[in-house]
Design a protein around this motif. Sequence first.
Motif, PDB file in Angstrom:
ATOM      1  N   ALA A  93       4.465  10.864  -6.261  1.00  0.00           N
ATOM      2  CA  ALA A  93       5.718  10.816  -7.030  1.00  0.00           C
ATOM      3  C   ALA A  93       6.605   9.661  -6.562  1.00  0.00           C
ATOM      4  CB  ALA A  93       6.460  12.141  -6.907  1.00  0.00           C
ATOM      5  N   LYS A  94       6.698   9.454  -5.247  1.00  0.00           N
ATOM      6  CA  LYS A  94       7.531   8.364  -4.728  1.00  0.00           C
ATOM      7  C   LYS A  94       6.977   7.003  -5.133  1.00  0.00           C
ATOM      8  CE  LYS A  94       9.741  10.640  -0.844  1.00  0.00           C
ATOM      9  NZ  LYS A  94      10.005  10.606   0.592  1.00  0.00           N
ATOM     10  N   LYS A  95       5.668   6.842  -5.010  1.00  0.00           N
ATOM     11  CA  LYS A  95       5.052   5.554  -5.361  1.00  0.00           C
ATOM     12  C   LYS A  95       5.188   5.294  -6.862  1.00  0.00           C
ATOM     13  CE  LYS A  95       0.961   2.777  -4.413  1.00  0.00           C
ATOM     14  NZ  LYS A  95       1.620   1.625  -3.850  1.00  0.00           N
ATOM     15  N   MET A  96       4.970   6.313  -7.679  1.00  0.00           N
ATOM     16  CA  MET A  96       5.087   6.157  -9.128  1.00  0.00           C
ATOM     17  C   MET A  96       6.527   5.812  -9.515  1.00  0.00           C
ATOM     18  SD  MET A  96       3.950   8.857 -12.036  1.00  0.00           S
ATOM     19  CE  MET A  96       3.859   8.388 -13.736  1.00  0.00           C
ATOM     20  N   THR A  97       7.485   6.484  -8.898  1.00  0.00           N
ATOM     21  CA  THR A  97       8.898   6.238  -9.189  1.00  0.00           C
ATOM     22  C   THR A  97       9.305   4.828  -8.771  1.00  0.00           C
ATOM     23  OG1 THR A  97       9.386   8.580  -8.897  1.00  0.00           O
ATOM     24  CG2 THR A  97      11.241   7.074  -8.753  1.00  0.00           C
ATOM     25  N   ARG A  98       8.852   4.404  -7.598  1.00  0.00           N
ATOM     26  CA  ARG A  98       9.195   3.079  -7.090  1.00  0.00           C
ATOM     27  C   ARG A  98       8.586   1.974  -7.950  1.00  0.00           C
ATOM     28  NH1 ARG A  98       6.374   2.897  -2.404  1.00  0.00           N
ATOM     29  NH2 ARG A  98       7.401   4.566  -1.824  1.00  0.00           N
ATOM     30  N   GLU A  99       7.310   2.146  -8.346  1.00  0.00           N
ATOM     31  CA  GLU A  99       6.600   1.089  -9.073  1.00  0.00           C
ATOM     32  C   GLU A  99       6.706   1.215 -10.593  1.00  0.00           C
ATOM     33  OE1 GLU A  99       2.573   0.958  -7.628  1.00  0.00           O
ATOM     34  OE2 GLU A  99       3.230   0.666  -5.555  1.00  0.00           O
ATOM     35  N   LYS A 100       7.210   2.356 -11.065  1.00  0.00           N
ATOM     36  CA  LYS A 100       7.343   2.607 -12.508  1.00  0.00           C
ATOM     37  C   LYS A 100       5.995   2.488 -13.220  1.00  0.00           C
ATOM     38  CE  LYS A 100      11.921   2.772 -12.497  1.00  0.00           C
ATOM     39  NZ  LYS A 100      12.364   3.836 -11.649  1.00  0.00           N
ATOM     40  N   ARG A 101       4.958   3.022 -12.592  1.00  0.00           N
ATOM     41  CA  ARG A 101       3.605   3.018 -13.158  1.00  0.00           C
ATOM     42  C   ARG A 101       2.771   4.060 -12.419  1.00  0.00           C
ATOM     43  NH1 ARG A 101      -0.578   0.570 -10.488  1.00  0.00           N
ATOM     44  NH2 ARG A 101      -0.085  -0.228  -8.441  1.00  0.00           N
ATOM     45  N   ILE A 102       1.642   4.421 -13.008  1.00  0.00           N
ATOM     46  CA  ILE A 102       0.691   5.262 -12.290  1.00  0.00           C
ATOM     47  C   ILE A 102       0.061   4.371 -11.231  1.00  0.00           C
ATOM     48  CG2 ILE A 102      -1.453   6.582 -12.480  1.00  0.00           C
ATOM     49  CD1 ILE A 102      -0.589   7.332 -15.327  1.00  0.00           C
ATOM     50  N   PRO A 103       0.116   4.757  -9.967  1.00  0.00           N
ATOM     51  CA  PRO A 103      -0.278   3.851  -8.887  1.00  0.00           C
ATOM     52  C   PRO A 103      -1.788   3.702  -8.667  1.00  0.00           C
ATOM     53  CG  PRO A 103       0.492   5.908  -7.973  1.00  0.00           C
ATOM     54  CD  PRO A 103       0.692   5.993  -9.464  1.00  0.00           C
ATOM     55  N   PHE A 104      -2.556   3.846  -9.698  1.00  0.00           N
ATOM     56  CA  PHE A 104      -3.991   3.604  -9.633  1.00  0.00           C
ATOM     57  C   PHE A 104      -4.473   3.353 -11.046  1.00  0.00           C
ATOM     58  CE2 PHE A 104      -3.102   8.160  -9.362  1.00  0.00           C
ATOM     59  CZ  PHE A 104      -3.653   8.624 -10.552  1.00  0.00           C
ATOM     60  N   GLU A 105      -5.662   2.782 -11.155  1.00  0.00           N
ATOM     61  CA  GLU A 105      -6.199   2.462 -12.473  1.00  0.00           C
ATOM     62  C   GLU A 105      -6.660   3.732 -13.179  1.00  0.00           C
ATOM     63  OE1 GLU A 105      -9.929   0.065 -14.471  1.00  0.00           O
ATOM     64  OE2 GLU A 105      -9.196  -0.585 -12.514  1.00  0.00           O
ATOM     65  N   VAL A 106      -6.251   3.878 -14.418  1.00  0.00           N
ATOM     66  CA  VAL A 106      -6.714   4.977 -15.261  1.00  0.00           C
ATOM     67  C   VAL A 106      -7.533   4.340 -16.367  1.00  0.00           C
ATOM     68  CG1 VAL A 106      -6.030   6.869 -16.780  1.00  0.00           C
ATOM     69  CG2 VAL A 106      -4.645   6.336 -14.765  1.00  0.00           C
ATOM     70  N   SER A 107      -8.797   4.727 -16.437  1.00  0.00           N
ATOM     71  CA  SER A 107      -9.657   4.105 -17.434  1.00  0.00           C
ATOM     72  C   SER A 107     -10.550   5.157 -18.078  1.00  0.00           C
ATOM     73  CB  SER A 107     -10.510   3.001 -16.799  1.00  0.00           C
ATOM     74  OG  SER A 107     -11.351   3.551 -15.812  1.00  0.00           O
ATOM     75  N   TYR A 108     -11.141   4.760 -19.162  1.00  0.00           N
ATOM     76  CA  TYR A 108     -12.021   5.622 -19.937  1.00  0.00           C
ATOM     77  C   TYR A 108     -13.458   5.280 -19.584  1.00  0.00           C
ATOM     78  CZ  TYR A 108     -14.709   7.119 -24.005  1.00  0.00           C
ATOM     79  OH  TYR A 108     -15.664   7.663 -24.824  1.00  0.00           O
TER      80      TYR A 108
END
Length: 90
Positions: free
Chosen positions: A37-52
């Motif tokens: 939650a802290k990393k996502m809030t700080r970076e304003k993104r999901i902190p890892f690659e999400v792919s199909y």
Amino acid sequence: MAQTMVNIRMDEELKKNMEKTCQELGLNMTTAFIIFAKKMTREKRIPFEVSYDPFYSERNMRAIDESMEQLRQGKTVVKTMEELEEMSNE
């Protein structure tokens, strides 16, 4: 800072595996989610690659189901090289 409760539903096996991984890393699930939650809030993104993963496409899953049914019926599953290459390109 005021604390609040967050409830998350997940598959039981996934939870067990996550707890084990967290333990191996020396933390608990709460701490892992707070880090996320802290990393996502700080970076304003999901902190890892999400792919199909195209392996799980509807077409591939139908082909797998068809092959499994053929095996259940005692038939040999046969795919031409062209069919296999076509499946890998999607």
